[in-house]
Design a protein around this motif. Sequence first.
Motif, PDB file in Angstrom:
ATOM      1  N   SER A 216      23.998  33.476 -46.633  1.00  0.00           N
ATOM      2  CA  SER A 216      23.815  34.221 -47.874  1.00  0.00           C
ATOM      3  C   SER A 216      22.937  35.425 -47.580  1.00  0.00           C
TER       4      SER A 216
ATOM      5  N   GLU B  62      30.400  37.676 -44.534  1.00  0.00           N
ATOM      6  CA  GLU B  62      31.115  37.708 -45.807  1.00  0.00           C
ATOM      7  C   GLU B  62      32.528  38.263 -45.666  1.00  0.00           C
TER       8      GLU B  62
ATOM      9  N   LYS C 180      34.359  33.178 -52.065  1.00  0.00           N
ATOM     10  CA  LYS C 180      32.940  33.535 -52.228  1.00  0.00           C
ATOM     11  C   LYS C 180      32.420  33.054 -53.587  1.00  0.00           C
ATOM     12  N   ASP C 181      33.224  33.232 -54.642  1.00  0.00           N
ATOM     13  CA  ASP C 181      32.808  32.796 -55.976  1.00  0.00           C
ATOM     14  C   ASP C 181      32.584  31.288 -56.017  1.00  0.00           C
TER      15      ASP C 181
ATOM     16  N   ARG D 133      29.381  30.537 -53.988  1.00  0.00           N
ATOM     17  CA  ARG D 133      28.224  31.027 -54.740  1.00  0.00           C
ATOM     18  C   ARG D 133      27.889  30.085 -55.898  1.00  0.00           C
TER      19      ARG D 133
ATOM     20  N   GLU E  53      23.857  30.381 -55.790  1.00  0.00           N
ATOM     21  CA  GLU E  53      23.391  31.585 -55.098  1.00  0.00           C
ATOM     22  C   GLU E  53      23.281  32.773 -56.049  1.00  0.00           C
ATOM     23  N   TYR E  54      22.233  32.704 -56.865  1.00  0.00           N
ATOM     24  CA  TYR E  54      21.930  33.785 -57.800  1.00  0.00           C
ATOM     25  C   TYR E  54      20.446  34.071 -57.695  1.00  0.00           C
TER      26      TYR E  54
ATOM     27  N   PRO F  18      24.131  37.869 -58.603  1.00  0.00           N
ATOM     28  CA  PRO F  18      24.874  37.081 -57.612  1.00  0.00           C
ATOM     29  C   PRO F  18      24.504  37.510 -56.188  1.00  0.00           C
ATOM     30  N   ARG F  19      24.273  36.529 -55.320  1.00  0.00           N
ATOM     31  CA  ARG F  19      23.973  36.822 -53.922  1.00  0.00           C
ATOM     32  C   ARG F  19      25.275  36.937 -53.143  1.00  0.00           C
ATOM     33  N   ARG F  20      25.203  37.661 -52.056  1.00  0.00           N
ATOM     34  CA  ARG F  20      26.349  37.769 -51.158  1.00  0.00           C
ATOM     35  C   ARG F  20      26.416  36.480 -50.342  1.00  0.00           C
ATOM     36  N   VAL F  21      27.613  35.956 -50.133  1.00  0.00           N
ATOM     37  CA  VAL F  21      27.772  34.709 -49.401  1.00  0.00           C
ATOM     38  C   VAL F  21      28.888  34.815 -48.370  1.00  0.00           C
TER      39      VAL F  21
END
Length: 167
Positions: free
Chosen positions: A120, A130, A138-139, A142, A147-148, A155-158
Motif C-alpha cells: 500500500s 499497483e 484494487k477496490d 482496499r 486501506e483508507y 483511499p490508499r493506493r494498493v
Amino acid sequence: HMDEGVKKRLETIVESKNLTMEKIYGQKPVSVDEMWAWCEHYAKVFGPYICDVGQYLAEADEAGKKIMFEAQLGALRDIDFGIYPYTSSSNTIGAYAPIGAGIPGHKLNLSIGIMKAYSSCVGEGPFTAELAMTEEEKDVLREHGHEYGAATGRPRRVGPFDAVASR
C-alpha cells in the motif's frame, strides 16, 4: 501544578492561534483561561505518565529490561534512503529506532519485520506494484484491508506483495 513559564507560553500560543481562528476561519477567539483550565485538568490525568523518555529507556536498558520499538512505513519511503521527493519525514529503518526514541547508543539485539501480504502507498510517486492489478481488484483489496487514510478517509493506493521492495 504547572508553572508561570508554561502559562506565558500558552498565552503566546493562544494569541498566535487566535489570529488564524479569527482572520482565516472567522471563528471566535480561544480563551486563555479556558485553555489553561483544560491544560490543568489533563496535567492531572496524564501527569504521572509524563517523563523524559530517553532517560526512562536508558534506565530500562541498564536494568536489563527488554525494549520493543514499533515503526511504520516501509521500503522506498525512508527520508535518507527513499525515492526522493516521495519520502516520509522520518527514518523507516530499524537501526534508527533507538535514535528516534532518545537512546541513540542502544544496540538492537533482534529485529523482526512484520509485513502485510500486499503493498500500500499513500501519496504520489512511483509505486510499481499497483500496475499489476485492475481497478476492480484494487477496490476489493482496499475494502478488505481497510486501506483508507485515518484522518482524511482518502483511499490508499494498493497492489500485490512486492517481494523486491520488501526484501
